[in-house]
Design a protein around this motif. Structure first.
Motif, PDB file in Angstrom:
ATOM      1  N   ILE A 141     -20.541  10.364 -21.947  1.00  0.00           N
ATOM      2  CA  ILE A 141     -21.091  11.688 -21.630  1.00  0.00           C
ATOM      3  C   ILE A 141     -21.169  11.814 -20.123  1.00  0.00           C
ATOM      4  O   ILE A 141     -21.611  10.901 -19.428  1.00  0.00           O
ATOM      5  CB  ILE A 141     -22.511  11.877 -22.210  1.00  0.00           C
ATOM      6  CG1 ILE A 141     -22.560  11.495 -23.684  1.00  0.00           C
ATOM      7  CG2 ILE A 141     -22.996  13.305 -21.958  1.00  0.00           C
ATOM      8  CD1 ILE A 141     -21.778  12.373 -24.603  1.00  0.00           C
ATOM      9  N   ASN A 142     -20.781  12.981 -19.658  1.00  0.00           N
ATOM     10  CA  ASN A 142     -20.595  13.177 -18.238  1.00  0.00           C
ATOM     11  C   ASN A 142     -21.227  14.522 -17.857  1.00  0.00           C
ATOM     12  O   ASN A 142     -20.896  15.557 -18.409  1.00  0.00           O
ATOM     13  CB  ASN A 142     -19.069  13.114 -18.073  1.00  0.00           C
ATOM     14  CG  ASN A 142     -18.523  13.583 -16.792  1.00  0.00           C
ATOM     15  OD1 ASN A 142     -19.275  13.983 -15.912  1.00  0.00           O
ATOM     16  ND2 ASN A 142     -17.224  13.555 -16.681  1.00  0.00           N
ATOM     17  N   VAL A 143     -22.189  14.474 -16.947  1.00  0.00           N
ATOM     18  CA  VAL A 143     -22.901  15.685 -16.513  1.00  0.00           C
ATOM     19  C   VAL A 143     -22.003  16.500 -15.581  1.00  0.00           C
ATOM     20  O   VAL A 143     -21.438  15.951 -14.635  1.00  0.00           O
ATOM     21  CB  VAL A 143     -24.205  15.295 -15.772  1.00  0.00           C
ATOM     22  CG1 VAL A 143     -24.878  16.507 -15.154  1.00  0.00           C
ATOM     23  CG2 VAL A 143     -25.151  14.559 -16.711  1.00  0.00           C
TER      24      VAL A 143
ATOM     25  N   ARG B  10     -10.703  11.625  -7.258  1.00  0.00           N
ATOM     26  CA  ARG B  10     -12.162  11.830  -7.258  1.00  0.00           C
ATOM     27  C   ARG B  10     -12.498  13.289  -7.546  1.00  0.00           C
ATOM     28  O   ARG B  10     -12.018  14.192  -6.876  1.00  0.00           O
ATOM     29  CB  ARG B  10     -12.732  11.500  -5.867  1.00  0.00           C
ATOM     30  CG  ARG B  10     -12.523  10.087  -5.402  1.00  0.00           C
ATOM     31  CD  ARG B  10     -13.056   9.900  -3.984  1.00  0.00           C
ATOM     32  NE  ARG B  10     -12.349  10.711  -2.999  1.00  0.00           N
ATOM     33  CZ  ARG B  10     -12.874  11.752  -2.369  1.00  0.00           C
ATOM     34  NH1 ARG B  10     -14.110  12.132  -2.607  1.00  0.00           N
ATOM     35  NH2 ARG B  10     -12.169  12.408  -1.481  1.00  0.00           N
ATOM     36  N   HIS B  11     -13.334  13.519  -8.540  1.00  0.00           N
ATOM     37  CA  HIS B  11     -13.754  14.878  -8.854  1.00  0.00           C
ATOM     38  C   HIS B  11     -15.020  14.823  -9.694  1.00  0.00           C
ATOM     39  O   HIS B  11     -15.389  13.774 -10.216  1.00  0.00           O
ATOM     40  CB  HIS B  11     -12.666  15.617  -9.646  1.00  0.00           C
ATOM     41  CG  HIS B  11     -12.515  15.105 -11.051  1.00  0.00           C
ATOM     42  ND1 HIS B  11     -11.899  13.905 -11.351  1.00  0.00           N
ATOM     43  CD2 HIS B  11     -12.936  15.599 -12.253  1.00  0.00           C
ATOM     44  CE1 HIS B  11     -11.938  13.701 -12.655  1.00  0.00           C
ATOM     45  NE2 HIS B  11     -12.570  14.712 -13.234  1.00  0.00           N
ATOM     46  N   SER B  12     -15.681  15.958  -9.810  1.00  0.00           N
ATOM     47  CA  SER B  12     -16.703  16.094 -10.844  1.00  0.00           C
ATOM     48  C   SER B  12     -16.193  17.160 -11.803  1.00  0.00           C
ATOM     49  O   SER B  12     -15.313  17.943 -11.449  1.00  0.00           O
ATOM     50  CB  SER B  12     -18.043  16.508 -10.225  1.00  0.00           C
ATOM     51  OG  SER B  12     -17.879  17.682  -9.464  1.00  0.00           O
ATOM     52  N   ASP B  13     -16.717  17.182 -13.024  1.00  0.00           N
ATOM     53  CA  ASP B  13     -16.286  18.204 -13.983  1.00  0.00           C
ATOM     54  C   ASP B  13     -17.119  19.458 -13.729  1.00  0.00           C
ATOM     55  O   ASP B  13     -18.316  19.363 -13.449  1.00  0.00           O
ATOM     56  CB  ASP B  13     -16.458  17.701 -15.415  1.00  0.00           C
ATOM     57  CG  ASP B  13     -15.500  16.546 -15.725  1.00  0.00           C
ATOM     58  OD1 ASP B  13     -14.646  16.220 -14.874  1.00  0.00           O
ATOM     59  OD2 ASP B  13     -15.607  15.957 -16.819  1.00  0.00           O
ATOM     60  N   MET B  14     -16.491  20.606 -13.817  1.00  0.00           N
ATOM     61  CA  MET B  14     -17.198  21.815 -13.369  1.00  0.00           C
ATOM     62  C   MET B  14     -18.197  22.396 -14.368  1.00  0.00           C
ATOM     63  O   MET B  14     -19.072  23.162 -13.992  1.00  0.00           O
ATOM     64  CB  MET B  14     -16.211  22.904 -12.948  1.00  0.00           C
ATOM     65  CG  MET B  14     -15.257  23.294 -14.028  1.00  0.00           C
ATOM     66  SD  MET B  14     -15.093  25.065 -14.246  1.00  0.00           S
ATOM     67  CE  MET B  14     -16.693  25.570 -14.680  1.00  0.00           C
TER      68      MET B  14
HETATM   69 NI    NI Z   1     -13.386  14.483 -15.162  1.00  0.00          NI
END
Ligand code: NI
Ligand code: OGA
Length: 362
Positions: free
Chosen positions: A275-277, A229-233
């Motif tokens: 697409i990923n915020v 689990r992560h978000s992109d920075m």
């Molecule tokens: Ni990612």
């Protein structure tokens, strides 16, 4: 010779130290997942319980035409709720998408020595890094993934330094996807009340990186994760995934897309890009747009590849919620910081959902 994978140290040396990667371990013949890759039960992914995200991809060819407003609304709505959406007619040729996936498979099939020259501590160039998992030195359980990462500075340096087997398609991918990224940012910023002439899009996408991720087949997919689990920075991530599936996004708040806390699968759509915020957009928008918490499972049937383009501001950039938004909201949820400090924190901790954003909280 392959080491005993029961011994944590020799496994680590073989996979991480010598650069054989998860791929090398799997190729040496493996019938069960070593302890080092077993996730605690809470992090395991129950693939049968996740719903598929049913939203059709957004048609970007309509931006700038008579249906511009409607398409812009779809982009805004997806970024405010899920932080993830798919797009078609994005300007990246569909046959290039196919070549990218083939090229990624070919690259990871190279002998380990060919890839291992790009390990972080020995790479001939700071622009290219080959590795495995995310921060192996810090993780309690390793991720079932190898990757190569290529930073973009300019064409000449990319041509000179990126691995020649993957250089040309990766550069073409970056070149053809960037105008889409700019168009999407334009829509998102305008909706926040930023006037086009004040646009700071150049700043937001100053740094770019193309990665190739390789998730080898796994004997016990239920026990492992491909990426935790992560978000992109960064700003926006463009992601090409293949047809295998296994990319999940967590719903942050009850919405038309599902219930808070639920994981939904982003199903592969031929020809589409995901697409990923990223965290920077969440900060700039003072929390209006959501950087998406996501993760990837492994499978026992086929190896999976994905090819993201990451965009972000320059490391020296000062980041803070936009004044236009703070004025409207009455308070800033995030403080001002230098991107380099945010990155240092991000890359020195194991993946842990959206904890990365705590660094910026007021
Ligand atoms: Ni990612
Ligand atoms: C990433 C990532 C998803 C995927 O590289 O940050 O989330 O589908 N990848 O590989």
């Amino acid at each position: 010779m392959a080491p005993s994978f029961d011994d944590g140290n020799s496994l680590f040396n073989f996979v991480v130290g010598d650069g054989n990667g998860v791929k090398g371990m799997v190729d040496s013949g493996l019938s069960t997942v070593p302890q080092a890759y077993m996730q605690p039960p809470i992090e395991r992914i129950d693939k049968d319980r996740a719903r598929k995200h049913g939203q059709p991809p957004i048609d970007l060819s309509k931006l700038g035409g008579p249906e511009h407003e409607e398409v812009a609304k779809q982009i805004v709505r997806a970024s405010e709720s899920l932080g993830f959406f798919q797009v078609v007619n994005h300007g990246v040729p569909v046959d290039l998408l196919e070549s990218l996936k083939d090229t990624a498979h070919d690259f990871f099939s190279l002998p380990a020595e060919k890839k291992a020259v790009y390990r972080a501590d020995v790479s001939p160039t700071p622009l290219v890094k080959y590795g495995t998992s995310f921060v192996p030195q810090k993780e309690k359980a390793l991720e079932w993934k190898d990757y190569i990462s290529m930073q973009y500075t300019n064409d000449a340096e990319a041509l000179q330094n990126w691995p020649e087997e993957i250089r040309d398609v990766s550069l073409e991918y970056l070149r053809t996807s960037m105008s889409m990224v700019r168009n999407l940012l334009q829509v998102l910023l305008e909706n926040l009340g930023v006037k086009p002439e004040d646009s700071m899009i150049d700043v937001l996408v100053d740094k770019k990186m193309v990665n190739m991720n390789y998730y080898p087949t796994c004997p016990n997919p239920d026990l492992t994760v491909g990426v935790g689990r992560h978000s992109d920075m960064g700003t926006l991530t463009i992601l090409l995934q293949d047809g295998i599936g296994g990319l999940y996004v967590k719903i942050e708040e009850d919405s038309e897309f599902g219930k808070k806390g639920e994981w939904v699968e982003i199903p592969p759509v031929p020809g589409a890009l995901v697409i990923n915020v990223g965290d920077m957009i969440q900060v700039l928008s003072n929390g209006k747009y959501k950087s998406a918490e996501h993760r990837v499972r492994t499978t026992s049937t086929k190896s999976r590849v994905s090819i993201p383009v990451f965009t972000m501001p320059n490391a020296t950039a000062k980041i803070a919620p936009l004044p236009e938004v703070v004025e409207k909201d009455g308070n800033a949820l995030y403080k001002e910081f230098i991107l380099a400090d945010y990155m240092k924190n991000f890359f020195s901790n194991a993946h842990d959902g959206k904890k990365s954003l705590d660094f910026a909280k007021n």
